[in-house]
Design an enzyme around this catalytic site. Structure first.
Site, PDB file in Angstrom:
ATOM      1  N   GLY A  95      47.071  35.865  53.063  1.00 47.88           N
ATOM      2  CA  GLY A  95      47.215  36.296  54.451  1.00 47.88           C
ATOM      3  C   GLY A  95      48.238  37.395  54.577  1.00 47.88           C
ATOM      4  N   GLY A  98      51.461  37.036  52.558  1.00 48.25           N
ATOM      5  CA  GLY A  98      51.414  37.182  51.107  1.00 48.25           C
ATOM      6  C   GLY A  98      50.312  36.315  50.519  1.00 48.25           C
ATOM      7  N   ASP A 205      54.934  27.102  65.798  1.00 49.77           N
ATOM      8  CA  ASP A 205      53.596  27.513  65.334  1.00 49.77           C
ATOM      9  C   ASP A 205      52.818  26.307  64.803  1.00 49.77           C
ATOM     10  OD1 ASP A 205      51.559  29.323  65.019  1.00 49.77           O
ATOM     11  OD2 ASP A 205      52.246  30.086  63.086  1.00 49.77           O
TER      12      ASP A 205
END
Length: 382
Positions: A95, A98, A205
């Site tokens: 992604g 990395g 998140d």
């Protein structure tokens, strides 16, 4: 005569300019060396106070090696090629952050996950501090860091391997989760969030992609790149995934603060997605997120109300309370009746995980092609 003097003057000027340029280049080179020395001194000063602790941990780790147990120790940053210690097997995730590779420790033979990120002078300390913070956590649902390396402008973090994949892979491969499985995920994530909140951090998140499973079906919470200290002020920019982001960031008329209860909202959206087998809100950008909450201002709900227990409906209503001032905390949600009968041994997701792995092998055998799917359907119909 005049031309000769002008030529000599010009040559002297060029020689002077050349010498000045050389001095400037040397000065710039010297400044770069100084910056690197300062960075190395800072790293040295940070790791020196824990040298004795590291030595004790290494001794304990050596005992574990002798007993053929996985080694999980906090060690200093290593400035060497990590491939001298680990063999890369395959890439398991890629992604913007990395890549994550599955790898094997050449000394112990144990499997690990290696997260590889591009590293520059600008982001080195951010990556290093994030890794140190991850090392400081001691919770069963947070992957353990085993090694960290800096080599050829890349930062390597070796951590516990979660071979089961993330929850998005699970429900997309085998369908939506059962209520008992949703409750198991809810309780495990809430316990992890309680640990983080008590330490003064908010994850920011929470989503199915950031909830991984081990081979035994145990939950692991990952991706702490958006994490920050708990504060009541709204952040200056939207950080997180729009589809799971709490509405208080954009709705000015709400009474509550933008604090750790934003994780509760994100978890509610995550559980709704796992139960329905689809995203509750198709918000793919910050613009679509702002537009939705400013115009519609409608909280998503379960579609098939008769399929789920009243306790699950009540739990989601609490987690997805629009006003953060009225939204319950993580600690209060852990006391909800929906989580009262959750089973942990064995994990309710273990059988689902076996089915997911079986389907992965089937798809791999047929190379994810339509021909393979048709052949399977024909065999089933026969």
């Amino acid at each position: 005569m005049l031309q000769t003097e002008e030529r000599q003057f010009q040559e002297a000027k060029e020689q002077h300019d050349h010498e000045m340029q050389n001095l400037l280049n040397k000065n710039q080179h010297f400044q770069k060396i100084q910056q690197r020395l300062q960075l190395l001194r800072r790293l040295h000063n940070e790791v020196r106070p824990i040298e004795e602790e590291i030595e004790l941990q290494n001794q304990e780790a050596q005992k574990k090696i002798n007993n053929q147990q996985p080694v999980m120790v906090r060690d200093s940053l290593k400035f060497k090629d990590p491939y001298e210690d680990y063999k890369i097997l395959k890439c398991i995730e890629e992604g913007a952050f990395g890549k994550v590779h599955k790898a094997r420790n050449l000394k112990t033979g144990h499997l690990v996950a290696i997260k590889i990120q591009d590293c520059t002078n600008d982001n080195f300390m951010d990556l290093y501090e994030e890794c140190k913070l991850l090392e400081s956590f001691n919770h069963q649902n947070i992957p353990k860091v085993m090694d960290k390396y800096y080599w050829e402008q890349k930062f390597y973090i070796c951590m516990e391997l979660c071979a089961g994949g993330d929850l998005t892979d699970i429900y997309m491969g085998t369908g939506s989760l059962k209520e008992s499985q949703v409750a198991f995920v809810a309780k495990e994530v809430l316990e992890t969030l309680l640990y983080l909140h008590q330490k003064g951090y908010v994850h920011r998140d929470i989503k199915p992609n950031n909830i991984l499973l081990t081979d035994a079906g145990e939950v692991r919470l990952v991706d702490f790149g958006s994490m920050s200290s708990i504060q009541t002020e709204k952040p200056t920019f939207i950080d997180g995934t729009p589809a799971y982001l709490a509405p208080e960031y954009v709705l000015e008329d709400l009474n509550g603060d933008y604090d750790e209860r934003c994780d509760v909202w994100s978890l509610g959206m995550t559980l709704l997605e796992l139960a329905e087998g689809r995203l509750p809100l198709l918000l793919t950008s910050s613009y679509s997120y702002c537009k939705y909450w400013q115009q519609k201002n409608r909280v998503p709900q379960l579609r098939k109300r008769d399929k789920w227990s009243p306790a699950f409906h009540s739990f989601l209503e609490d987690a997805l309370t629009l006003d953060p001032a009225m939204r319950p905390s993580v600690e209060k949600l852990l006391q909800h009746e929906f989580l009262s009968n959750v089973e942990h041994e064995p994990s309710p997701l273990k059988r689902r995980l076996r089915r997911t792995k079986f389907l992965r092998r089937i798809r791999k055998f047929f190379n994810y092609g339509k021909l393979g799917v048709r052949m399977i359907c024909r065999c089933v119909h026969k």
